[in-house]
Scaffold this motif. Sequence first.
Motif, short mmCIF file in Angstrom:
data_model
loop_
_atom_site.label_atom_id
_atom_site.label_comp_id
_atom_site.label_asym_id
_atom_site.label_seq_id
_atom_site.Cartn_x
_atom_site.Cartn_y
_atom_site.Cartn_z
N LYS A 136 -4.31 52.30 70.34
CA LYS A 136 -4.28 50.95 70.90
C LYS A 136 -2.98 50.64 71.64
O LYS A 136 -2.96 49.80 72.55
N ALA A 137 -1.91 51.32 71.29
CA ALA A 137 -0.67 51.16 72.05
C ALA A 137 -0.65 52.04 73.29
O ALA A 137 0.36 52.09 74.00
N GLU A 138 -1.75 52.75 73.51
CA GLU A 138 -1.95 53.57 74.71
C GLU A 138 -0.91 54.68 74.83
O GLU A 138 -0.36 54.94 75.90
N LEU A 139 -0.64 55.33 73.70
CA LEU A 139 0.28 56.46 73.71
C LEU A 139 -0.43 57.75 74.12
O LEU A 139 0.14 58.60 74.80
N CYS A 140 -1.67 57.91 73.66
CA CYS A 140 -2.40 59.12 73.99
C CYS A 140 -3.89 58.87 73.87
O CYS A 140 -4.33 57.81 73.42
N GLU A 141 -4.64 59.86 74.29
CA GLU A 141 -6.10 59.83 74.17
C GLU A 141 -6.54 61.22 73.71
O GLU A 141 -5.92 62.23 74.05
N TYR A 142 -7.59 61.26 72.91
CA TYR A 142 -8.11 62.54 72.47
C TYR A 142 -8.75 63.27 73.65
O TYR A 142 -9.35 62.65 74.51
N SER A 143 -8.61 64.60 73.66
CA SER A 143 -9.23 65.40 74.72
C SER A 143 -10.44 66.14 74.16
O SER A 143 -10.73 66.09 72.96
N SER A 144 -11.13 66.85 75.02
CA SER A 144 -12.31 67.60 74.60
C SER A 144 -11.94 68.92 73.94
O SER A 144 -12.80 69.62 73.42
N VAL A 145 -10.65 69.29 73.95
CA VAL A 145 -10.19 70.51 73.29
C VAL A 145 -9.66 70.14 71.91
O VAL A 145 -8.77 69.29 71.79
N ARG A 146 -10.20 70.78 70.89
CA ARG A 146 -9.82 70.43 69.51
C ARG A 146 -8.31 70.54 69.32
O ARG A 146 -7.68 71.55 69.66
N GLY A 147 -7.74 69.48 68.79
CA GLY A 147 -6.31 69.49 68.46
C GLY A 147 -5.39 69.26 69.63
O GLY A 147 -4.17 69.36 69.48
N CYS A 148 -5.93 68.96 70.82
CA CYS A 148 -5.10 68.70 71.99
C CYS A 148 -5.27 67.26 72.43
O CYS A 148 -6.37 66.70 72.33
N ILE A 149 -4.20 66.65 72.91
CA ILE A 149 -4.24 65.25 73.30
C ILE A 149 -3.81 65.09 74.76
O ILE A 149 -3.11 65.93 75.31
N VAL A 150 -4.25 63.97 75.33
CA VAL A 150 -3.77 63.55 76.66
C VAL A 150 -2.62 62.59 76.43
O VAL A 150 -2.78 61.56 75.76
N PHE A 151 -1.45 62.92 76.93
CA PHE A 151 -0.31 61.99 76.86
C PHE A 151 -0.51 60.93 77.94
O PHE A 151 -0.48 61.24 79.13
N ARG A 152 -0.70 59.70 77.53
CA ARG A 152 -0.81 58.61 78.49
C ARG A 152 0.60 58.22 78.97
O ARG A 152 1.61 58.60 78.35
N PRO A 153 0.70 57.50 80.09
CA PRO A 153 2.03 57.24 80.67
C PRO A 153 3.04 56.65 79.69
O PRO A 153 4.20 57.06 79.68
N TYR A 154 2.60 55.71 78.85
CA TYR A 154 3.55 55.06 77.94
C TYR A 154 4.05 56.04 76.89
O TYR A 154 5.25 56.08 76.57
N GLY A 155 3.14 56.87 76.36
CA GLY A 155 3.54 57.86 75.38
C GLY A 155 4.44 58.92 75.99
O GLY A 155 5.43 59.35 75.39
N TYR A 156 4.10 59.34 77.22
CA TYR A 156 4.91 60.37 77.86
C TYR A 156 6.29 59.83 78.24
O TYR A 156 7.29 60.56 78.20
N ALA A 157 6.35 58.54 78.57
CA ALA A 157 7.65 57.93 78.91
C ALA A 157 8.60 57.96 77.71
O ALA A 157 9.81 58.14 77.87
N ILE A 158 8.05 57.78 76.50
CA ILE A 158 8.89 57.89 75.30
C ILE A 158 9.45 59.31 75.20
O ILE A 158 10.64 59.50 74.95
N TRP A 159 8.59 60.31 75.42
CA TRP A 159 9.05 61.70 75.37
C TRP A 159 10.09 61.97 76.46
O TRP A 159 11.08 62.67 76.22
N GLU A 160 9.89 61.42 77.65
CA GLU A 160 10.87 61.62 78.72
C GLU A 160 12.24 61.08 78.33
O GLU A 160 13.27 61.69 78.64
N ASN A 161 12.26 59.93 77.65
CA ASN A 161 13.54 59.37 77.23
C ASN A 161 14.19 60.21 76.14
O ASN A 161 15.42 60.40 76.13
N ILE A 162 13.38 60.72 75.21
CA ILE A 162 13.90 61.65 74.20
C ILE A 162 14.48 62.88 74.89
O ILE A 162 15.60 63.32 74.58
N GLN A 163 13.72 63.41 75.82
CA GLN A 163 14.12 64.62 76.55
C GLN A 163 15.43 64.40 77.30
O GLN A 163 16.33 65.25 77.26
#
Length: 478
Positions: free
Chosen positions: A28-55
């Motif tokens: 609901k915070a739009e961090l990611c979405e489940y993908s059709s590959v088991r155990g893999c996720i789609v990083f949505r922009p807001y979630g990926y932006a957090i990772w970019e700042n960590i990086q």
Amino acid sequence: MAQQKKMVEAITSMETDFAKWYTDVVVKAELCEYSSVRGCIVFRPYGYAIWENIQKILDERFKATGHQNVYMPMLIPESLLQKEKDHVVGFAPECAWVTMGGEDTLTERLCVRPTSETLFCEHFAHVIHSYRDLPMLYNQWCSVMRWEKTTRPFLRTSEFLWQEGHTMHETAEEAVNETLQMLNIYADFCEDSLAIPVLKGEKTPKEKFAGAEATYTIEAMMHNGVALQSGTSHFFGDGFARAFNIQFTGRDNKLAYPFQTSWGVSTRLIGGIIMTHGDDNGLVLPPAIAPIQLVIIPIAQHKEGVLEKAKEVFEKVKPIARVKLDDSDNSPGWKFSEYEMKGVPLRLELGPKDIEKNQCVLVRRDTREKIVVSLDELETAIPQALQAVHDGLYEKALENRKNRTWDAHNWEEFQSIAAEKSGFIRAMWCGDEACEDKIKDETGLKSRCIPFGEEPVGETCVCCGRPAKKLVYWGRQY
């Protein structure tokens, strides 16, 4: 503090179902979405932006200590992976294999990297010739694949993003110092940027990285008392160098094997942020890595001068914070709820009456404290408020860890705490793997780390009663 009114009804309460709460927040915070590959996720922009700042923050720290970024292939020939026996045995159950190239069967299977030690070692063997080439301080930002049996977004996914440092050194002492330096960088980052207190220590031999002589770890405690291994740093000795025949001409003009380290953190840190700081209204983000540090909400924006003033304030604070002005036609109440859900550290409310008084209202996400601030003092008030949010989050997390850390002096006491409490148990250990296994099998608690610099809590092993060698933190983990 009085119970805060729950603004986002769509999120399951963490006290009702912590796992469902976590999933609700992630989606609901739009961090990611489940993908059709088991155990893999789609990083949505807001979630990926957090990772970019960590990086960004970590990358600056790595480069400040002399490390350079490189990139290795994602596929590892099976014969290369087999060169270090402990390493391949440790990762074999998690490997994903490529067996076809187009329509042709490959003559040798290729492993999708679960980690890159073997690739780096193959490279080091080609480029290290003399002591003058050392130390070689490399880091890479990439994704890896580990075929996990059970998955959860960010915490444990089949593919995840991370950084992995790989370094080579002239002496064992230099390599050990590097290993501990990087562990300290991780710990400082977690505390200074993520507001997450961590324990620093060494893993037991059973829990160390496959192929390492020693593994050091930072362990964080989540809101529910479960541990999260948040970063590891490994001293390999010269084992990999010997397996891959990496040699250099030393200062004495004789051939020698270099000493190696490896260290990494991953996107599971995002899961750690959620579970350490989040609440029933959603995310609560530490300011250092928040994609939006301050959101400006105009009140009664249809009235003359409100939007103009809000835009003026936006331009004024842009140099000091990552700021967003929400001038959409959604109601202020909807906006409050939306940005609470997304964990934005500060909200600035500005309406006609505020403008008349040359002021605004700052609202902290962590406490909902409202602070009336003169528009002339925003350049000092906003950084102070952001620091206050960070400090408040850190102190709250530290208090949670203190309240959920217990000492056990005998087996009955250990079993009782494990059955009735959540969190860490500090207890003495004889060093025998059989006792470590018994504790895990009978209580579900694993060794988290042998902490640095803590006084023992007894003289005998909590499991068998024999003389103890180490103080160990035990706990359940993600």
